[in-house]
Design a protein around this motif. Structure first.
Motif, PDB file in Angstrom:
ATOM      1  N   ASN A  24      18.333 -12.152 -14.116  1.00 53.89           N
ATOM      2  CA  ASN A  24      19.160 -11.340 -13.330  1.00 53.89           C
ATOM      3  C   ASN A  24      18.048 -10.175 -12.387  1.00 53.89           C
ATOM      4  O   ASN A  24      18.461  -9.420 -11.642  1.00 53.89           O
ATOM      5  CB  ASN A  24      20.061 -10.625 -13.963  1.00 53.89           C
ATOM      6  CG  ASN A  24      21.318 -11.749 -14.248  1.00 53.89           C
ATOM      7  OD1 ASN A  24      21.936 -12.016 -13.419  1.00 53.89           O
ATOM      8  ND2 ASN A  24      21.265 -12.042 -15.495  1.00 53.89           N
ATOM      9  N   LYS A  49      19.919 -16.886  -7.954  1.00 54.66           N
ATOM     10  CA  LYS A  49      21.014 -17.079  -7.256  1.00 54.66           C
ATOM     11  C   LYS A  49      21.025 -18.362  -6.451  1.00 54.66           C
ATOM     12  O   LYS A  49      22.157 -18.981  -6.182  1.00 54.66           O
ATOM     13  CB  LYS A  49      21.166 -16.028  -6.133  1.00 54.66           C
ATOM     14  CG  LYS A  49      21.420 -14.589  -6.965  1.00 54.66           C
ATOM     15  CD  LYS A  49      21.294 -13.446  -5.746  1.00 54.66           C
ATOM     16  CE  LYS A  49      21.391 -12.035  -6.659  1.00 54.66           C
ATOM     17  NZ  LYS A  49      21.154 -10.882  -5.785  1.00 54.66           N
ATOM     18  N   GLN A  50      19.855 -18.827  -6.015  1.00 59.85           N
ATOM     19  CA  GLN A  50      19.615 -20.104  -5.327  1.00 59.85           C
ATOM     20  C   GLN A  50      19.843 -21.293  -6.197  1.00 59.85           C
ATOM     21  O   GLN A  50      19.813 -22.761  -5.713  1.00 59.85           O
ATOM     22  CB  GLN A  50      18.416 -20.068  -4.336  1.00 59.85           C
ATOM     23  CG  GLN A  50      18.350 -19.287  -3.467  1.00 59.85           C
ATOM     24  CD  GLN A  50      16.769 -19.066  -3.027  1.00 59.85           C
ATOM     25  OE1 GLN A  50      15.964 -20.212  -2.945  1.00 59.85           O
ATOM     26  NE2 GLN A  50      16.447 -18.087  -2.397  1.00 59.85           N
TER      27      GLN A  50
END
Length: 292
Positions: free
Chosen positions: A223, A231-232
């Protein structure tokens, strides 16, 4: 003639059998045991290594492949392949990289062999090799593969819980007094490997606390530093251990429960070059990029 050959060393944890299946070559790392040279997975198995490690009267030291061995391997390989991508263990943990990079700049290999300082070891190095294999299948050149591995080399982290300080003491990485105190207090140190070196990270009071801290830190890395790739959907997790088969399976389930949206890629033994310094009973968790 085939286009690109991927070569790594046994620090990746890739066995000779697995290498044959992948269509790559793995350099067996040498160990000097009581003055005699052995080669990982050739004349030194995981089982025999740990039996020898138990004996305090036996001296075990890591070594590196000779430049003559690497030179012969490259020359033979270039009869079949146009170029080579050679991915040794991190330059901060071995001089194998420096030996290979010096050799690659000779007239014999210039422009034909690309040596990558991928700053990885064990399961994180294994993922880099797998990505290189996929890139080669996609038709990428040795130069392009080398550039990608260099660009993403720090998109990985690995944390290792050590079961005992005895082997770190034997290797001179902690003082005898600190090792004795740690044993008395049953401390379970957590180490980290980030690029250049193996460092102390956290002192856990027991296995449960060590595992919680490692999972917490993997979440923090995903994170934080690696959020863009996370996130991808490009980050994966791998686990490793040193002769701790039962505990690593428990840990796997705990990691899956804590981080359910990230694939667990590999569950492997740690490479013997790391195991030599930390001994049996260790467990490790890593996160690393997987784009291909």
């Amino acid at each position: 003639m085939k286009k690109v050959l991927i070569i790594t060393d046994s620090n990746s944890g890739i066995t000779q059998r697995e290498a044959n299946q992948l269509g790559i070559k793995v350099v067996p790392m040498p160990f000097v045991i009581n003055g005699e040279e052995y080669f990982e997975e050739i004349s030194l198995s995981q089982e025999s290594f740990y039996e020898l490690l138990k004996n305090p009267d036996i001296s075990i030291a890591t070594s590196q492949p000779s430049s003559y061995y690497i030179q012969d391997l490259w020359n033979e390989s270039l009869k079949e392949y146009e170029t080579i991508v050679h991915i040794p263990m991190s330059s901060g943990l071995s001089s194998s990289y420096q030996t290979a990079i010096n050799l690659s700049h000779t007239d014999e290999f210039e422009g034909k062999v690309f040596v990558v300082d991928n700053q990885r070891i064990s399961i994180t190095l294994k993922e880099a090799v797998y990505e290189a294999v996929e890139l080669a299948k996609l038709g990428k050149s040795a130069s392009e593969i080398s550039d990608y591995l260099t660009k993403t080399k720090f998109v990985s982290s690995i944390y290792i819980m050590v079961d005992t300080l005895k082997y770190l003491k034997r290797g001179g990485r902690v003082t005898p007094a600190a090792a004795l105190l740690g044993s008395m207090l049953r401390i379970k140190p957590v180490l980290q490997i980030r690029g250049y070196k193996l460092d102390a990270f956290y002192k856990a009071l027991n296995i449960k606390q060590a595992k919680m801290k490692m999972i917490e830190q993997i979440k923090f890395d995903l994170n934080g530093e690696f959020a863009e790739y996370y996130k991808q959907g490009k980050m994966v997790i791998s686990l490793a251990h040193t002769q701790n088969f039962e505990e690593i399976e428990k840990f796997k389930e705990e990691v899956k429960k804590a981080i359910p949206d990230v694939e667990i890629r590999f569950v492997d033994p740690l490479s013997l070059s790391v195991s030599c310094h930390i001994g049996p009973g260790a467990i490790a968790v890593a996160c690393h990029i997987k784009s291909y």
